[in-house]
Structures are given as C-alpha cells and as structure tokens.
Scaffold this motif. Structure first.
Motif, mmCIF file in Angstrom:
data_model
loop_
_atom_site.group_PDB
_atom_site.id
_atom_site.type_symbol
_atom_site.label_atom_id
_atom_site.label_comp_id
_atom_site.label_asym_id
_atom_site.label_seq_id
_atom_site.Cartn_x
_atom_site.Cartn_y
_atom_site.Cartn_z
ATOM 1 N N ARG A 13 41.242 42.330 36.881
ATOM 2 C CA ARG A 13 40.212 42.231 35.923
ATOM 3 C C ARG A 13 40.649 40.734 34.714
ATOM 4 N N ASN A 14 41.548 40.064 35.044
ATOM 5 C CA ASN A 14 41.763 38.806 34.244
ATOM 6 C C ASN A 14 40.321 37.661 34.287
ATOM 7 N N ARG A 15 40.076 37.372 32.687
ATOM 8 C CA ARG A 15 38.678 36.254 33.108
ATOM 9 C C ARG A 15 38.137 36.955 33.717
ATOM 10 N N LYS B 184 43.997 42.460 30.007
ATOM 11 C CA LYS B 184 43.818 41.519 29.754
ATOM 12 C C LYS B 184 44.575 40.397 29.693
ATOM 13 N N GLY B 185 44.784 39.658 29.682
ATOM 14 C CA GLY B 185 45.670 38.366 29.440
ATOM 15 C C GLY B 185 45.653 38.365 27.561
ATOM 16 N N PHE C 267 44.849 34.413 26.790
ATOM 17 C CA PHE C 267 43.257 34.332 26.036
ATOM 18 C C PHE C 267 42.343 35.089 26.814
ATOM 19 N N HIS C 268 41.951 36.057 26.959
ATOM 20 C CA HIS C 268 40.883 36.732 26.989
ATOM 21 C C HIS C 268 41.100 37.481 25.374
ATOM 22 N N LYS D 247 39.857 35.444 22.232
ATOM 23 C CA LYS D 247 38.534 36.012 22.610
ATOM 24 C C LYS D 247 38.111 36.868 22.346
ATOM 25 N N LEU E 278 49.251 29.575 32.995
ATOM 26 C CA LEU E 278 49.573 31.117 33.759
ATOM 27 C C LEU E 278 50.516 32.040 32.386
ATOM 28 N N ASP F 236 48.766 32.836 29.587
ATOM 29 C CA ASP F 236 47.610 33.697 29.974
ATOM 30 C C ASP F 236 48.485 35.171 29.706
ATOM 31 N N MET F 237 49.399 35.123 30.692
ATOM 32 C CA MET F 237 50.423 36.497 30.842
ATOM 33 C C MET F 237 51.307 36.777 29.663
#
Lengths: 626, 626
Positions: A409-411, B140-141, B143-144, B147, B344, B347-348
C-alpha cells in the motif's frame, strides 16, 4: 446406510478456542459442501450489514464429501466470506493439494471466526488444531511463508501436507488479495485473503492420515463410476488442449473471436496475442506440465524465464486469465514479463485477474490525465501518488513495480490495492473501471461472446466466468455450438442450467474442467456410490445447484446491494471498434436474455420470489424477500 | 552571565508519558549537544549488553546550542542509540529542516525510551508533546507519511515545520534503515531507524515559534562572527564545487586517484565513472540546487528522470556516497537507475551506503555461487531465496527490485535488510563483506588514499568517512596536500585532530562542509558570542572533541566489542589491481599509523588508559577501564 456428515473445526480467533461441529446428512444433501454449504452457513451466521473486516465476518474454508478420493479431479476446496471487494457474498475455490490434506488432517472444513490481536498460524494435524504465533511470518511472501512453516513442522517434502497462506496483500487488507495454497494455487477472487488478514491468520498447515476413501459408501462401485468419468475426461479434446497448452490455449481462440478484451476493454483483439499465447509459452518458457491432487489433465504450467530483465525461476503459471489481465488488458505483450508478474503476484498473494484489470484501469486514468481529461487537482494528485511509476500502456516495468506498491500500500499502491472500482471512483471516473458488482471482469468480451452478457450480469459474486462458462457453447461448442454474436434464447436456459450445475460442482468440490466432458447425469451414479443416496437424480442435482444459487442471491438481497444484474456502461454503450464483433455492444443481448432468465429462475428484478424459495426448501430465509 | 542549557523531552513510549529535563551549563560545556551529549547520556543510561531492539535501548535525537540560529550551516541534528548494525554506539546526523524546527518547537532534543505496543507518531508544537496513533501510517513510505502527517496537522507548506520519519525499512527493523527527515534527508548510518521502529515510533512532527536567536548570549557579536565564517565558506573553492556539481563532484576526483571502490572493492577505478559523476548529473537530470536550513552552499541536488524504465519524479539527490555504493560498487553505470534507486531508498528509509554495499556483497556471493565456490547447499538456498532476482554485476533492475524485498524482508531481502556482514556470514563467506565493526564502508579505498586506513579503522561507529575525513588532506589538499600513497606520520596527528574537531562540530550540530574553510580557531570566537564562555579556547574545543571521542570509545569497551581497530581482510591483503594505486594494500599504512595514533590518544589496544579519562574529566567512567 452410511450417514454423510462433514466435520468442521470452528476456530474462534478472539478467544483462541476451537470447537468441533458436525454438519448432518440432511444439510449435506441440501448443500453438499464447499460453495453450497458455505453460502448456507454464511447466510445463517454472518449478520447483515457488517463491515467485511469486522470480527463478525466469518471465513469458511470447506471441502466436500468426495474431496481427496482417488477420483475425478477431486482436489479442490472452497473459501466463502462476506467480500470486502463486492460487499456481498464472496467465494472462490482452488486446486493444488490443500483440500485433500485438510480432509486427511481430520476436518472437512475450517471456519475462522472473530479476530486475533496478534498474527497466528494454524496447524491441523490428525484432528488436532493448534493456534501458533506467526509474528515471524507476518510480512513474508507466500513462498517464504510455506518454506518457514515446513521447516518449523519438519515436513519439507512438497507432496506431504499442504500450506494455505495469505501474502502481504492479504495482511494489508487489499480488497483484491487471493488466498494461496501450495504456493501457486489461488482461491483468488473477491479479496477473501483480506478477510483472513483482518483476523490476523497468516497460514494453515494441514497434515494427517485420515483415509477418506474408507468413508465412501461403496468404494468399488465408486471407483468404477469414477473411472468412467476419467475416461471421458481424458478422451475429450479440450482436456488434451489443456494438457498441451494449458489454459492459455484460449488466448488465440478468444482473440480470433474478437472477444479478447484489450486496452482496458476498449478493443476486442490484441496484435500481440500470439506472443502471449499458450502455444508461444510451450515454445519458450514451459518446462513441465503439472496437475492438482489426483488430476489426469495436468493443465498447470511449470515455467522458467532463464535470464534478462524478467528472469523468473521455475514456478507455476501463468494461466490464461493472468496472461490476459496483465497482458492484452494492459497492452503488455511480453510473455517473460507476464511470467514474472504472475510469480510476484503469487508471492504477494494477489488475485491476478483483479490486479491486472486494476493496473489497466490505472493506465487509462493516467492517459486521461495526460490528455487533460481529469480535473486538475486529481491529475496533480495522481502524478504525486505515482512518483517514479509511469503507467503507460504496455509498460511492463510499471506493471511489475506496482505489485510491490500494491502489496504494501505504498502511495498509488494504496489505491491499486483497493481494486479497479474504488481506484476509478477516487479519481472521479467510475466508468473507467470495468467490473460487475465491484469485481473486475475476466477475459471474455460479452460484446463478442454475447451469452457472457447474461453470465456476467447474473453472477452472484460479481464479474465472473465461473458461475456459468457459456464460452463453452458460444465458442467451444460444448454441448453444442452457437453463434456468439446472435441472440438466441436457448442460451438462457443453458446458462441457467450451467449456473446450477456449477454450483453443485463447486460444492463437491471438484474441478470445472470435468464439465466439458461430463454432464449432471454422469455425477448421479458417482454420488450414489459415494453417499448411498440411492434415490439421487439429475433433477435433485440441478435443484441442489439452484438452491445454492438462490442462497447466494439471498445474501445480496439481504445486504440490499449486488442483486441488480447489469454490465459496465462501456460494454453496454461503446461498440467494439475491431475484430469480428466490430460494432457490437452487449446491450441488446442483455436486455433480451435477462427477462427470460428471471422467468426461468422465478425471480423478479434480481430477487427470488417467495414461492421459489419454498420450492427449493429455503423457507427459513423467506424473511429476506417478504 | 547566560547559562547555556538544553531542554530535552524524555518520551517514555511504554507508559506514554513525557518528562522535561534540563541539561545544565556544566554538562553542555563538557559535551556541547548533539553527538557529544548523546554519547554521554547513552553511556550513562543504556545498560551494557542489551539487545538494541529491547525497550531498554534509548534513542537520543539532539540538536545543540546554535542549531537554528541564522548562521553557518546550523541546521542539523544528531541521532544516537545502541546500533543494531554494529552492537556499539551508533550515531548519525542529518540536515534539512528538522533540527531547527525541533528547537523552534520548544525542545533542543528528544529522548525516546521504552517501547509502544502499537504504532505512534509524536507531535511537538510550541512545547507541547503529544503521542498519537499511527496505525494508518505504519507500512507507509517516508514520502507518503510526510504528506499524511502534514494533512493531519494542516500545515502543507514545506517550509513550515518538519517531519522526521522512518520508512518500512525501519519498521521492519532492517539493520541498515535510515532515519529520514524532510523526505530526502537522512541520518543514515548504523541502522538507527530500526531502533525507532522497535519502539513503534513512525514519525515526529516539529513546529513552533520559539526564537532561538534570543537565547544567544550576544546576538550582534554572534552575527559578526558568523558572517566571517560564512564569508570564508563562500569563498572556498570546495564550497563552489559543491554548489556546482554537488557531492558527486568527487566521483571523477576519487576515480582519478584510483580510490573509487569498484565491484565490491575488487578494483579501484570504474570505467563508467564519468557517466555517474556530478558533472554528468549537471548535464542530464539536474533541475535545481538546494540547501538545508540557512545554508549558503546549496550542495543538494534536485533531479528528475523524465521517462524510460528509470523514470524518477522531481526529488532530491543522488549524493556521492549513494552513487558510489549503488553504482561503481555494484557496477551499475546508469545515472537514471541510480537516481531512481536513490528515490526508492529514501522512500523506504534505507541507508543508501549500506544498501548499495550490501547489494554489491550479494552480487559477489552470487558470482561465487555460479563459479561453484559456495557450498552446494548454500548455493541452492541462495538461488531459492533469490527467486526472480538475478544479481549480476551491473544489473540495475536487480538493484531496484531488491529495495522492495529488503524493505519488506521478502526472501533474499530478509538477508539484505541485515546488512553486508550478516549476509556474507549467512552464506559462509564473511570476507566478502567489506565493513569495519559491522558497518559497511564508504566510497574511498584506503589502499589508494592511505590516511583513510587509520580513519576507518579507528572510527567509533564502524566504516565511516565522517569521524575523520582525511581525504581532505590526502586528496583535496586541505589544510595541505599529502601524497595519498606515502606513509607519513604527520597524517596521524591530523587525523586524530580531525576526529576531535569533527566530534565538536557534530555536537554543535553544524555541517562538516564548514570545515574545509574554517578551523577550530574560527569557532572559538563564535562560541564565546553564543555562550558567554569568554575563556573558551582552541584547546578547550579540541579537548571537548577528544572527551567525546573517548566517551564513544568507552561504550565499545564496556560492550566488549568494537574497539579493535582494523580493516577488512581484502583491503589488508589483496593489492589493488588497477589505477594509480595498483599493487597497494592498506596493511603497511595501518600498521605504521596505529601505534602512533594510540600514543597520541593515550590508548592501549584500542582502550583508553585511566589517566586519559582523568585528563578529560571522565572519571565517572573509570570503572569501565579499570
């Protein structure tokens, strides 16, 4: 006379307690097992209106009275629960080894109730059910999970015992998550793995020594009848084609008929169809053929892509529907890429049909955004959520990378995991999602194979080719050939009969590939020998199927949703632009078939009439329609 | 006189209680803040021998007395905890905006103690600390997560407030997980995000209106001194090169010196070095330059790969070390792929150095397997765990796909997430992992830049270029140029001095890129103006750094591990086969430098002598060495 009983293990995850329950002969005769028994129990036990992810939902993992016997592709099991994808009854079945091993382990079915607070896995060995901590398995892929469980129980030989598992998709409650067993086999549709995930159950290990053949009423007679069916099965040309080229033998067949949905159902033929066909697979990556428990057809593929960007180790698949949804529907024409995405989808535990269809939906949404046809704020959000993903038609890398994003469920994956309908609704373009009742449709365009218009619309679990597979008469000529473009009301009767027959088949639970070569009459003698129900008839068999079909429908009626039988706007209004069905929509066939179908069913506006329920012995559910 | 105090929020995740603590002027003067204060508190408070993932571990997220003032790259913060990668003290710092905003929010530091049972995120706004449910953010990553938190707090403008977060890597306790802030900035090394993950803390939001300049002892004088430093900084050619080409200006420089570790340190030059250099980046994907809070250098890159298989949206990076570890070290020579993998990894939430190095290690293990040099059972297991991944030298797709597998510990990813040392040990080839004290090494081969032999071996956090950066004198000529291939004992003194100076710099916490243009003497006047410590001297500054360096070392001595100062076997025994340093090993330099270094430090066999501790005012820790 032997009483045919089914023994269920009711596992309450909330209290971590297990209770045994016997389903009596009378109920078995009414609902058989598998899909039928599951529908009946679900309708009785799952309260109306609940959230599919609430502990009140239940998951029925059921075999039937002849599963695991040495006969007639009897290696399947069925999963039933309220579906998080459709909001109505969800059911799916799967082959491999799990069904038989569950019976050998001492139970004909398992019911998962309540919800655990922490991850667990369940072992069922010789009648003993244990609930074990699974925190070390949570987050793991399906393949790794199977490996770790086998190490833990000390049974590494693949032909002994069987693991059912959910992948990260199910853990993360993806509405398109598939229940997996034996690594590559999937009870794929309707997102039922997400319900198992919501109960924090990671896997079930089944192993044991129960001799199910000893429970057959008359073994010798049963084997004699079974052999007759097997002979018919083995001699049938479709069985041979399935052996030779696997299910993806259909790619070229359906493409030739102009019914291979392409580019998210905007076309009916794919120029690279041959490149992704079963014939091509046999020439390239196919290494072996394989069957489920006791199967003589061996339709499963064992493939390997030896190197390159889409390297895939020796593994099972891809199947026709997988190839179609991830191939023609997304315009990816590279069989290596499809083999790899299939492998990853199995490991992450996704329904490959729903996944490919959802990516195709995303590709169309992306195209709309680039053409300025999406509201500006929605387009902006789409690009932001996509990040490094560029879902252009035919982009195999995007197709593959989205598997991970969806699983965790990434982005943008957070929306892909919700399935096509919710994805398209989120971006304000609901008609871009091609689904029936919330479930993504499979690989046959009803504009080109018009009997499928009825089969899809009236399916009790949403967009599905396995409630009735009228492709068999419209395309394959079984039991006889029709013109797929011509409206013919005889198809309605055949479709309804197939729905009933398939309901029975799914309840036994045996493989539908039997049904090309055998009819209800063939099963009557087998059933008598298996159960001692000497007065069993073709009529009873079909009425049983009809009872099951109505029971499922009642679940939808009671939910107040999912009993309106229609098709996506695109299929009703947009004529196919290409192929032999050019200019056709599914509007006329559906409008002509549906009234006739309701008449045959004894339904009005998708709802069973009280008299229909009485006739089928479903009086206890009259309250739903009165 | 103003008392320089630091205010910490002690957050006990177990009890969900928050307690304020003042660090007094005396302690601040001894340990300053950031790295120094963290080392001191960790040594006092973290019990010896604990599992880094136990609730007894603590995470210190600390700024220092001039962070967030309008001067001299003062926008950093430091993270300190017992490292799950090395088993000794781990520390890492990061720029961006978080350090200043933490101070503006009312605290100079945060200590995470205990462990929450369920995921939480912490908001710190104008002195108020709140612990919030983060179950919707877990998984979630980075970036998400940023946000979603910004949406939740209603502050979407990026220049207001700051989010520190861990990604899935940290949640899943990858030992190479990085603490991320402002999406792209990382306190990357030593796997500290995994400790935060073990406490189930997903993120920290900091926002507020505290005026830190008002707490400066003499603002006018401080600004005058700061301006002097900034002028020097801006005029320095290295600052200009960092602006023009970013940190990856080093790719060509280090390659020319034959010290760019290539193919997992089996070579010292990379034929595609230019293709992945800062110069090439400036010609291709670079869209803008960017700085951390209040920075005049602007060394950060803003890049975009507009399309193709490695499409990457507008985002920050890649930096030199990231390019090296994922590029030359794995033989991937495609800057687009490196830009994408960097994106990536951010983000991870991975340490890009450790990740790339671990993949390079995996590539060498894979090569050994294919050459039949791995035990058969280990090779078989490797292939099985790899599945569809083919980690051949230079395979960018494998590099990218492994990010997901490592983040979610899928099959081979479960081992990649453990870092190079544990991966190589698992396959029985420990020497393939190039690390010091368990931490993967950065991008300078000490066989070609021999002063780095000492800098690496004696680093308190394992393989690191930031305890001393002797590249500055061996290659860049700051403060003066040495021959990088010649053993010269003056380098030992300079290295030791740099370690002490850097300890001070990391405790303030300011950016090390200041240190090319300024020396300890420049900071003395600034410190006087900031603190009112009018008797502060260069000697005190360096002694403070030395005290910090010894405090860190005491942590290792007490653990009984990580104080043996040596280098990987490959660097000591295998001569470089190429480039200007062809034929060189790091054995001779290390053997000659180390005794001299211990003499200067007052250490024996890596352990401080009691008299050394007394001289540094560390009497309270005498028990460790006596």
């Amino acid at each position: 006379m032997l009483l045919v009983e089914l023994r269920l293990a009711r596992i309450d995850l909330s209290s971590q307690k297990v209770r045994e329950e016997k389903i009596d002969d009378k109920t078995v005769r009414k609902f058989i097992g598998g899909r039928g028994l599951g529908a009946y129990l679900a309708l009785k036990e799952i309260p109306a209106g609940i959230d599919p992810f609430s502990p009140e939902n239940k998951v029925y993992i059921l075999t039937g009275p002849i599963v695991g016997t040495a006969a007639i592709e009897s290696g399947r099991y069925h999963v039933i629960a309220k579906s998080p994808l459709t909001g109505i009854l969800g059911d799916a079945n799967s082959g491999g080894q799990f069904g038989p091993w569950l019976r050998f382990a001492g139970y004909d079915g398992v019911v998962l109730e309540g919800a655990s607070e922490t991850p667990v896995w369940i072992s069922i060995v010789d009648g003993e059910v244990k609930i074990n901590d699974a925190s070390h398995l949570w987050g793991k892929g399906v393949f790794h999970t199977e490996k770790l469980i086998r190490e833990e129980v000390g049974v590494e030989k693949e032909s002994l015992g069987s693991v059912l598992a959910i992948g990260p998709a199910g853990e993360n409650k993806s509405r398109i998550a598939a229940v997996m067993n034996d690594r590559y086999r999937a009870a794929g549709r309707a997102g039922l793995a997400a319900v198992i995930g919501s109960k924090k159950v990671k896997a079930i290990w089944a192993f044991g020594n129960r001799k199910v053949m000893d429970e057959i009423y008359d073994k010798d007679r049963y084997m004699k009848e079974a052999k007759k069916l097997i002979k018919k099965l083995m001699e049938h040309p479709i069985s041979k084609a399935l052996y030779e080229y696997g299910t993806s033998v259909l790619v070229n067949v359906i493409n030739t008929h102009g019914g291979l949905p392409t580019k998210n159902w905007t076309r009916g033929t794919f120029e690279k169809a041959f490149d992704v066909s079963g014939e091509k697979l046999a020439e390239t990556y196919l290494k072996a053929r394989k069957g489920c428990w006791g199967c003589v057809i061996q339709c499963s593929r064992v493939s390997e892509v030896p190197g390159g960007p889409f390297k895939t180790p020796l593994s099972e698949g891809p199947e026709y529907e997988t190839i179609w949804a991830n191939g023609p529907d997304t315009m990816v024409g590279d069989l290596a890429a499809l083999t790899k995405v299939n492998y990853l989808l199995n490991d992450m535990g996704f329904d490959t049909i729903s996944y490919g269809s959802t990516v195709a939906t995303l590709m169309e949404i992306y195209e709309l955004a680039k053409q300025g046809k999406l509201p500006e704020d929605k387009a902006k959000e789409l690009y932001e959520l996509l990040g490094d993903i560029e879902p252009e038609w035919g982009n195999a890398h995007a197709l593959i990378e989205l598997v991970w994003r969806a699983a965790y469920r990434n982005r943008i994956g957070d929306l892909v995991a919700e399935g096509a309908k919710r994805l398209a609704e989120y971006f304000g373009v609901p008609d871009v999602a091609i689904h029936v009742k919330g479930m993504e449709m499979p690989a046959y365009d009803p504009r080109a194979i018009n009997s499928m218009a009825l089969a899809y619309a009236t399916s009790n679990r949403g967009g599905c080719h396995l409630r009735a597979y009228s492709v068999s008469f419209d395309v394959l000529g079984v039991p006889k050939k029709f013109d797929p473009l011509k409206v013919d009301l005889e198809k309605v009767r055949l479709t309804k009969e197939q729905q009933d027959y398939f309901s029975f088949i799914d309840s036994l639970v045996v493989c539908k590939f039997n049904t090309f070569s055998t009819g209800p009459e063939d099963y009557v003698e087998l059933m008598k020998a298996a159960t001692g129900w000497e007065d069993f008839t073709v009529e009873e068999l079909l009425t049983t199927g009809e009872r099951i079909y109505n029971t499922e429908r009642l679940f939808a009626v009671r939910e107040g949703t999912g009993y309106k039988d229609t098709l996506p706007k695109r299929l009703l209004e947009e004529p196919l632009p290409d192929g032999p069905a050019k200019g056709k929509t599914a509007k006329e066939p559906l409008e002509k078939y549906l009234p006739e179908y309701y008449k045959l069913r004894g339904w009005v506006d998708g709802k069973p009439l009280p008299d229909t329920l009485r006739r089928l012995g479903l009086d206890e559910f009259l309250y739903i329609v009165q």
